[in-house]
Scaffold this active site. Structure first.
Site: not given
Length: 327
Positions: A32, A30
């Site tokens: 950012d 994931k």
């Protein structure tokens, strides 16, 4: 033929799939950053659109050469624009200095030299005049990887099928934001927050001291809308680390309000007065535990939420979990 505008598919917050289903899922880091759908028209041009649909191409001029890497092949790709720190990890605070420069191409070009971005690509939605939305994830990934999109400011990180727990632990060990779990047979659902994609954010906890509160509004009138929290410095001061406005039940918020009124003071206890107009100050006697995702370079907590009062700790016993911000 013009390329179709496609809204990005979104992931649902959740937890790892059960071990018995692990092999049915792929796992990606994931990131950012800023989500971007990338349009390569096959004529050397490139367009990037944010989740909102806004054209953000002009903010990232260093991604311009991507328009020519596939020659005359037209494609629509899904990815995320990142700004990387010195350890090669995504730093959203760095990226914020690049976001919003769509109307300032001159400044964007100057910033590209000092804070370059990197585009990670993780899906292909349209290729050579054909929609790939109904193809399963694994087939789309294979077609994406076959494009060989690797360059100075873009890459195609791999995905791991199975071994979800190990993948999640690796993101934690390397200080990364988290993991996205994608069902390998899932189609691409534009604009949908789907259970076929699950996002897991690595959250951290910290002990903090409450130094003030901001009044709530509406149904929270008379109650704290957020508490202003800090942590002790080595010199014994209280450094402000952010405002926390979520995580309480109504009863807990009411109980906290009474405790805060008992500790009211006219003097701000933080080393530097935080940007909180209308704040009420309290003597920093209450210790709380909060959950957060990461810290900014200035040490502020990102996405903090309240966990509990630490009645078992005195202010002197609360941990000073402060980052080094001298760099």
């Amino acid at each position: 033929m013009p390329l179709p505008l496609i809204s990005p598919m979104l992931a649902t917050p959740g937890t790892l799939p059960p071990p018995a289903q692990d092999a049915r899922w792929a796992y990606e880091t994931k990131q950012d950053g800023q989500r971007a759908v990338v349009y390569l028209a096959g004529d050397g041009g490139v367009r990037l659109r944010a989740r909102s649909g806004e054209d953000i191409t002009a903010a990232y001029p260093e991604l311009g050469p991507l328009g020519g890497v596939l020659g005359t092949t037209a494609a629509v790709l899904d990815g995320e624009v990142l700004a990387l720190d010195q350890q090669g990890r995504a730093d959203f605070q760095l990226l914020q200095s690049r976001m919003g420069l769509v109307q300032a191409p001159g400044k964007a070009a100057r910033m590209a030299a000092t804070v370059p971005v990197h585009l990670v690509l993780f899906d292909v939605l349209h290729l050579r005049g054909r929609s790939l939305l109904r193809l399963p994830y694994l087939e789309r990934r294979a077609r994406l990887e076959a494009l060989g999109l690797a360059g100075p400011f873009w890459s195609t990180p791999g995905a791991l099928v199975g071994h979800g727990r190990e993948a999640l632990e690796a993101t934690r060990a390397h200080g990364l934001e988290g993991l996205v779990c994608k069902r390998i047979d899932s189609v691409y659902e534009p604009g949908v927050r789907s259970r076929a994609w699950i996002k897991i954010r690595n959250m951290r906890t910290a002990d903090v001291l409450i130094g003030g509160w901001s009044p709530g509004r509406g149904r929270l009138t008379g109650l704290p809308g957020a508490v202003l929290v800090g942590q002790r410095t080595a010199a014994g001061g209280l450094r402000y680390v952010g405002g926390v406005g979520t995580g309480w039940s109504e009863a807990e918020r009411t109980e906290l309000a009474a405790l805060l009124r008992a500790d009211a003071t006219a003097v701000c206890p933080f080393d530097t007065v935080p940007p909180a107009p209308g704040a009420h100050w309290v003597a920093p006697r209450l210790v709380g535990e909060v959950r957060y995702s990461t810290r900014t370079r200035a040490g502020l907590l990102r996405q903090p939420s309240w966990l509990r009062l630490r009645t078992d700790l005195t202010p002197e016993q609360s941990a000073a979990d402060l980052p080094d911000t001298s760099a």
